[in-house]
Structures are given as structure tokens and as C-alpha cells.
Design a protein around this motif. Structure first.
Motif, PDB file in Angstrom:
ATOM      1  N   LEU A 105       0.856  -1.153   0.095  1.00 16.72           N
ATOM      2  CA  LEU A 105      -0.071   0.046   0.118  1.00 16.72           C
ATOM      3  C   LEU A 105       0.796   1.269  -0.021  1.00 16.72           C
ATOM      4  O   LEU A 105       0.448   2.158  -0.675  1.00 16.72           O
ATOM      5  CB  LEU A 105      -0.926   0.052   1.008  1.00 16.72           C
ATOM      6  N   GLU A 106       2.104   0.940   0.652  1.00 17.51           N
ATOM      7  CA  GLU A 106       2.838   2.412   0.941  1.00 17.51           C
ATOM      8  C   GLU A 106       3.480   2.651  -0.692  1.00 17.51           C
ATOM      9  O   GLU A 106       3.502   3.593  -1.076  1.00 17.51           O
ATOM     10  CB  GLU A 106       4.096   1.997   1.596  1.00 17.51           C
ATOM     11  N   GLN A 107       3.567   1.707  -1.384  1.00 15.27           N
ATOM     12  CA  GLN A 107       4.156   1.750  -2.896  1.00 15.27           C
ATOM     13  C   GLN A 107       2.996   1.996  -3.764  1.00 15.27           C
ATOM     14  O   GLN A 107       3.274   3.264  -4.487  1.00 15.27           O
ATOM     15  CB  GLN A 107       4.438   0.271  -3.253  1.00 15.27           C
ATOM     16  N   GLU A 108       1.803   1.604  -3.484  1.00 16.98           N
ATOM     17  CA  GLU A 108       0.653   2.026  -4.428  1.00 16.98           C
ATOM     18  C   GLU A 108      -0.011   3.611  -3.964  1.00 16.98           C
ATOM     19  O   GLU A 108      -0.460   4.221  -4.946  1.00 16.98           O
ATOM     20  CB  GLU A 108      -0.496   0.990  -4.288  1.00 16.98           C
ATOM     21  N   ALA A 109       0.018   3.779  -2.697  1.00 11.59           N
ATOM     22  CA  ALA A 109      -0.905   4.862  -2.431  1.00 11.59           C
ATOM     23  C   ALA A 109      -0.153   5.324  -0.904  1.00 11.59           C
ATOM     24  O   ALA A 109      -0.610   5.126   0.250  1.00 11.59           O
ATOM     25  CB  ALA A 109      -2.404   4.473  -2.115  1.00 11.59           C
ATOM     26  N   PRO A 110       0.929   6.037  -1.117  1.00  8.88           N
ATOM     27  CA  PRO A 110       1.788   6.131   0.166  1.00  8.88           C
ATOM     28  C   PRO A 110       0.985   6.922   1.140  1.00  8.88           C
ATOM     29  O   PRO A 110       1.232   6.699   2.401  1.00  8.88           O
ATOM     30  CB  PRO A 110       2.750   7.088  -0.317  1.00  8.88           C
ATOM     31  N   GLU A 111       0.152   8.029   1.108  1.00  9.80           N
ATOM     32  CA  GLU A 111      -0.338   8.706   1.805  1.00  9.80           C
ATOM     33  C   GLU A 111      -1.393   7.970   2.883  1.00  9.80           C
ATOM     34  O   GLU A 111      -1.624   7.942   3.906  1.00  9.80           O
ATOM     35  CB  GLU A 111      -1.312   9.875   1.345  1.00  9.80           C
ATOM     36  N   SER A 112      -2.118   7.008   1.935  1.00 10.45           N
ATOM     37  CA  SER A 112      -3.093   5.938   2.597  1.00 10.45           C
ATOM     38  C   SER A 112      -2.272   5.254   3.773  1.00 10.45           C
ATOM     39  O   SER A 112      -2.730   5.043   4.834  1.00 10.45           O
ATOM     40  CB  SER A 112      -3.625   4.974   1.700  1.00 10.45           C
ATOM     41  N   ALA A 113      -1.146   4.804   3.357  1.00  6.98           N
ATOM     42  CA  ALA A 113      -0.506   3.698   4.206  1.00  6.98           C
ATOM     43  C   ALA A 113       0.044   4.675   5.512  1.00  6.98           C
ATOM     44  O   ALA A 113      -0.151   4.089   6.623  1.00  6.98           O
ATOM     45  CB  ALA A 113       0.789   3.086   3.623  1.00  6.98           C
ATOM     46  N   SER A 114       0.548   5.683   5.310  1.00  4.58           N
ATOM     47  CA  SER A 114       0.880   6.666   6.582  1.00  4.58           C
ATOM     48  C   SER A 114      -0.061   6.807   7.266  1.00  4.58           C
ATOM     49  O   SER A 114      -0.108   7.060   8.667  1.00  4.58           O
ATOM     50  CB  SER A 114       1.598   7.649   6.238  1.00  4.58           C
ATOM     51  N   ALA A 115      -1.325   7.189   6.750  1.00  4.85           N
ATOM     52  CA  ALA A 115      -2.552   7.541   7.406  1.00  4.85           C
ATOM     53  C   ALA A 115      -3.158   6.437   8.154  1.00  4.85           C
ATOM     54  O   ALA A 115      -3.441   6.600   9.528  1.00  4.85           O
ATOM     55  CB  ALA A 115      -3.672   8.292   6.474  1.00  4.85           C
ATOM     56  N   LEU A 116      -2.879   5.034   7.761  1.00  2.00           N
ATOM     57  CA  LEU A 116      -3.578   4.134   8.373  1.00  2.00           C
ATOM     58  C   LEU A 116      -2.407   3.767   9.782  1.00  2.00           C
ATOM     59  O   LEU A 116      -3.107   3.376  10.635  1.00  2.00           O
ATOM     60  CB  LEU A 116      -3.654   2.870   7.590  1.00  2.00           C
ATOM     61  N   ARG A 117      -1.286   3.951   9.490  1.00  2.00           N
ATOM     62  CA  ARG A 117      -0.291   3.805  10.231  1.00  2.00           C
ATOM     63  C   ARG A 117      -0.518   4.745  11.567  1.00  2.00           C
ATOM     64  O   ARG A 117      -0.415   4.473  12.924  1.00  2.00           O
ATOM     65  CB  ARG A 117       1.162   3.615  10.074  1.00  2.00           C
ATOM     66  N   LYS A 118      -0.714   5.939  11.309  1.00  3.51           N
ATOM     67  CA  LYS A 118      -0.884   7.153  12.287  1.00  3.51           C
ATOM     68  C   LYS A 118      -2.264   6.790  13.034  1.00  3.51           C
ATOM     69  O   LYS A 118      -2.284   6.804  14.166  1.00  3.51           O
ATOM     70  CB  LYS A 118      -1.275   8.380  11.345  1.00  3.51           C
ATOM     71  N   LEU A 119      -3.362   6.381  12.263  1.00  5.09           N
ATOM     72  CA  LEU A 119      -4.644   6.147  12.928  1.00  5.09           C
ATOM     73  C   LEU A 119      -4.529   5.007  14.163  1.00  5.09           C
ATOM     74  O   LEU A 119      -4.792   4.996  15.131  1.00  5.09           O
ATOM     75  CB  LEU A 119      -5.507   5.661  12.074  1.00  5.09           C
ATOM     76  N   ALA A 120      -3.637   3.836  13.501  1.00  6.80           N
ATOM     77  CA  ALA A 120      -3.514   2.619  14.270  1.00  6.80           C
ATOM     78  C   ALA A 120      -2.639   2.836  15.601  1.00  6.80           C
ATOM     79  O   ALA A 120      -3.241   2.735  16.580  1.00  6.80           O
ATOM     80  CB  ALA A 120      -2.897   1.553  13.568  1.00  6.80           C
TER      81      ALA A 120
END
Lengths: 358, 358
Positions: free
Chosen positions: B210-225
């Protein structure tokens, strides 16, 4: 001669299940209007008649009396509760005997309580012609010009015109409900009308003919009529059971027609008659030309998809969706549900019988 | 590696209207058994998993918690209420990020809360093979051998076997729901399986991809978690809205399959899987061979005539008659009624949408 109306109010209307049931039969129910079929029938006849005689099963006597009472008609009404169900000859014969007792030999007509007549003027015109035939001593029936190859009605084969009385024809023969092929042949020939079960006659002619065909029936009916108010229920029932249990059609109309004693008035098409016998008949009465749906309970929303020319009546439901069933019939009443198509409308009776066990 | 289950519980199941509605969706409803589909799904996964993570809309969070709580499972459960509906990539990604936060990089699988699986052993066997593929760094999906030319499911084109791990095949391509002709061709070729939407993966592989395909999505999910329990609702929503709103299929499965990173386990036929997506699927699950009627509310009597192989569910009615409609589907729930045929089962969604206005 005075004219009196007999209104046999019977039949469970089982092909209109679940709307019509033995405990709430068709004639007591409203058909989209505020009046029941019984009330509409009485309202249609009251202007023509010196009296109305309602003959009904004892379980519905009170409801009939209440519904008619609420109309505040000027025409006097007699309410007759049959000791037991005994088919139409007994009901009409008792009505005729009571009218003759109270008014002397008179003209009378018998009209079912649960039929629809859209054209009241055409009906009144037909009755006027029928009265002339009845005064001349005939048993007169009112025939309906078929609007299609109906298999749910009996037919009348139209004979020669009666020269003395314009508008009347001899009845050649009564015909049972035909199959589809025969119904189409009847329609094409133009010589067959629907038998709507309406009979106009002189009471003395009717009871005299019954005397001839079934002497014990005639004397039992005269005995019953003479003592109707004073007889106890067991005595009433004992006399009642001496009356032939059969339709007036087979007891009188068919043998009399063989002797040339039955004539008919072909009613104008404007009479718009229907026996309202099944959901197809209700659809035909109630659908608006060009509309895809006859929703008889407009307070219930209906979603319809690929289901043209359908009928829905579901006052107890919050909403109905019909998808992919052309000519669908969806009827809910008292928590019971019928799902069928207009083409299957005549098969509903079996469901109503099964539902008695529910 | 430990295995954890993610159970996205979403979707209104509108093709199962009026039984399933947005306020009482399919996954919360029992399907003839005493357990809801959600409860059955949790019960099936609990023996395999170190934890269960339920991701659901906030309006159903309480009901999900209550239904799962009543099962008294030994497996610890995490209940995650989404700040807003945001499709499957966000739901599964959040589940994966929370599992990784709590357990470190792990094996995880995502399984819809509202599917039927009749063969639990076949399912467990398929998951065991899928875990092996996931440990090797693949995104693994479980494919279902078609039992017919189904147009309601997506398909997976089966590629070469993976020599290192017996039972796994490459996924050549994911296919959208086909038309009837294409579905028949798929069935005939034998090279296409149903996409049941089950994915098994390493959390670090999934989030890395996901980091590779949609970097902002991955970092938002990690932040949320990382801050899930401490963030206020507005902050949660703000991060959540940075996550791509799309299915996992298009965000990850399709691009990864082009790189040869997606593999599949063809499940044994005994898995008996269904998405229970429409009334035809329910009929297929519930009818007994040789029976003419699947009556899912046996306390409601049904009269059936010329209507073979029909389905009735009408717990709120006193009786139902179905006449002359083969393959009829008659469903009542909460006073709302659906009348259709099994052939029209996929058209029910529009009725459900219309019914929102009732």
C-alpha cells in the motif's frame, strides 16, 4: 302491477380470497367506493321497487340489517334470515312468497347482492322492459352482451324476438360455463349473452311454476311465508328442508325455457355489469386505462418493475414491491396474503378453502 | 507466524430486501440457524486465529459487539468502528495496521462477515495453504470452483501452479462480473474461479504494498492505528479521509497480480461457499432436494398451486397462497413485502432503495 325486489345476499366469494371470506363475504365489503356491494345494490334498486326483501344466512343477518339501515332508504325493507343455506330456488321462492303474502300477487325481481352495475340507467331501462314481459306471464332474465370469451359465466342462447313486447327475445337454451374454445365460438356467433342471474317475474307465476315442478317445495314456502314471524326456529327449519335444494336455473328456468316461458332482455352495453367474481374482474373494473398498476390500497406504496398491468391491494402492509411478474395479483387482507396472476384468478378458491384451516 | 482474522462487517445487502436493510443489514441477521451470519463467521474463524478484528460502521458497532459478546469466544476480539464508510481497502488496511501495532508483523486474513461457508473443514484447509503462501510474501486469495455460470460474482483467471508451495497457483488476472455468455465460457473452460473476496497476507507485505501504491493511505493508516484509542472523532475522521476510498481489489490485488505477487488457493468444492447475495442464493442454500417449496418461516402456512420450486419467508403473516408463479419469491419483513421470481433476484436492489422513502 307493483314491483318488488328480492336481494339474495349469499355466497362466500372465495375466488376473492383473502379479501372475501365466509365470515366477511364479498357482498358486505366495499369495492373501492365507500359503500359495500350490498349497499350499492340496494341503492340501485330502491327507486324502482315498492319494497326490498333481503334473504341472507343467519350469520350475516345482523350485518345486512345494519348496512342497509345506515342508508336510510325510503323504500321499506324486509330482512329474512334463512334457517340454513339452501341454494337460490329456496331463497328466491321464500322472498316471492313473503311479497305475495304482504302485497298480493305482484311483480318481483331477484338481483344478487354482490354484482357490479356501472350503468344504472341502462339497468333501470332493462328492468322496465323485463317488467312488461313478466306482466305478460313470462319468467324474464336480463342478458349481458359479452365483452370477451369469458369462461366464468353461464350463457343464454338468444331466440326469436317476441313481437308483442319490443326489446324481448325468447330464450332458446341456458348454457353452462363453457370451455375457452366454446366461449370464443359463442362470442363470434353473437347469439349468446351472459347469464347474470337476474330474474323478473310475477310472484304467482313463479310460485305456480314451482307448484308444477316441485309441489312440496311450493307448499312448504307458502306455509313458511304465512307463519314466518310466529314459527320457532326448529319448525322453520323443518319446513325449509322440504324445499328443493337447487338453483332456480335448474328447478325453473331450464324447464320453463323448454316450454317457451322464459324470455330475455338484452341489456345495453352501457349497463357495465360484472359479477365481481374474481381478481381479474376486479382488475377490469378498477384499472385506469393506460395505467400500469391498479393499486386498490393507495395508502400502501408500491414499487413495480417489469410487472405491467398488475393489481395490488394490501391495506395492512407498509409497502409492496413487485418485480418481474406481469399481470401480478398481490392481495393482503387480515394478515393473509395471495400472490398470483390475473390469468390464474379463477384458481383462487382452493386457496381460500385451504386457508380455513389456518 | 501468528494468524489474525479481520472481519469487515459492512454492506446493506439490499438485494435481500426487505429482510436485509441498512439498519438491519444481512450480516446481523440469522439465516435459518440461530446464529447470524456474523456470528457464524466469527465461530468459523476463532479456532484458527490469535485474534479477531471486526471493522464495522459506527451505527452497527454496538450490535456487532453484542452479537460477538454473546458467543463467549476464547479468542480475543477487537471492535473497530469506522469514522465513515470508506470501502474495503481502508477497512482491511486499518485492521492490518492495528494487528501489526498489537502483535508485530503477522499473518492476517480478511473474511466478509456475511458469507456462507457450509464446509468448515475445507475452509480451514484452504486457509492453511493460504497461510503458507502469505508467509512466502504473497497476497493470497481463496478461489471457489463455480457451480454454475454465475453473473453475480467476479472471477479469477487461474495461472500456473507455484512449485514451491503445493496447492497454490498464480493469479493471471481478476475479472469483473461477467455477462451470461462470458460466464458460460468461463465455466466451460474450467480456468476461472469465483472471487470470494477472501485475502490472506503478511501485514507488513500488505502495508508495504500500500505504501508503494498509495503512500499517503499507508501513512494515514499507521497514524490512525498508533493513536486509535486516543484520537477524537474529528481527528480520526481527518486521517481516515486521507485513505484511498476504493476496494482492495483495485488498489492492491490487481496491480500486485500484474507483478506476479498474487496467488490463489482453489478451495475444495466441499467448502460450499455462497455470498448469500440475493434470494436465489438463499433458495439454493435452503431448499431441500425434491421439495417444491422452501418455506423459511415454517410457522406461516403456505398454500402452493402451480408454483414449484418457490421460496416463502413471511414471519409476520398468518398465511400465504402462491398460485401459478413457478420459482416465486415471496418475502415479508417488518410489514414490507417483496413479490418476485428467483430469475429476477438480482433486480431487488432497486426496490430496497425505493423502500427507503416508505
Amino acid at each position: 302491477m307493483d314491483f318488488h325486489a328480492i336481494i339474495p345476499a349469499g355466497g362466500a366469494g372465495r375466488r376473492l380470497w383473502p379479501w372475501s371470506t365466509p365470515s366477511h363475504p364479498k357482498f358486505l365489503l366495499p369495492l373501492g367506493s365507500e359503500k359495500s356491494l350490498l349497499q350499492t345494490t340496494a341503492t340501485r334498486l330502491a327507486p324502482l321497487a315498492q319494497s326490498l326483501t333481503f334473504v341472507t344466512g343467519s350469520s350475516h343477518a345482523e350485518a345486512v340489517r345494519r348496512q342497509i339501515g345506515s342508508l336510510n332508504l325510503d323504500t321499506p325493507s324486509l330482512f329474512v334470515a334463512e334457517p340454513a343455506a339452501r341454494d337460490s330456488m329456496a331463497a328466491i321462492g321464500l322472498g316471492a312468497a313473503l311479497i305475495e303474502r304482504d302485497y298480493g300477487p305482484s311483480l318481483a325481481g331477484s338481483f344478487a347482492a354482490d354484482h357490479h352495475i356501472g350503468g344504472v340507467e341502462a339497468f333501470h331501462n332493462a328492468v322496465a322492459v323485463a317488467r312488461a314481459g313478466a306482466e305478460a306471464g313470462k319468467l324474464v332474465t336480463i342478458g349481458i352482451t359479452p365483452s370477451g370469451p369469458e369462461t366464468g359465466y353461464g350463457y343464454i342462447e338468444v331466440g326469436e324476438p317476441i313481437p308483442e313486447i319490443p326489446g324481448l327475445h325468447l330464450v332458446n337454451m341456458f348454457k353452462e360455463k363453457p370451455d375457452a374454445k366454446t366461449a370464443s365460438a359463442y362470442l363470434e356467433s353473437g347469439g349468446y349473452l351472459w347469464n347474470a342471474g337476474m330474474f323478473v317475474f310475477r310472484t304467482d307465476v313463479l310460485l305456480g311454476a314451482l307448484e308444477q315442478e316441485a309441489p312440496e317445495s311450493a307448499s312448504a314456502l307458502r306455509k313458511l311465508a304465512a307463519n314466518w314471524e310466529s314459527l320457532g326456529e326448529p319448525a322453520k327449519l323443518a319446513w325449509w328442508e322440504k324445499v328443493v335444494r337447487a338453483p332456480i336455473d335448474t328447478v325453473l328456468a331450464e324447464p320453463m325455457s323448454e316450454r317457451g316461458e322464459v324470455v330475455m332482455v338484452p341489456a345495453a352495453a352501457a349497463i357495465d355489469w360484472s359479477d365481481v367474481g374474481d381478481w381479474e374482474a376486479i382488475y377490469q373494473l378498477r384499472h385506469q386505462t393506460g395505467e400500469k398498476l391498479a393499486n386498490l390500497s393507495p395508502q400502501t406504496p408500491v414499487f413495480q418493475s417489469d410487472s405491467p398491468d398488475s393489481l395490488v391491494y394490501a391495506p395492512g402492509l407498509q409497502g409492496v414491491a413487485v418485480i418481474g411478474i406481469p399481470h401480478a395479483v398481490v392481495v393482503e387482507s387480515g394478515g393473509k396474503l395471495l400472490v398470483t396472476t390475473r390469468e390464474n384468478a379463477q384458481k383462487v378458491k382452493a386457496a381460500g378453502l385451504a386457508a380455513d384451516e389456518w
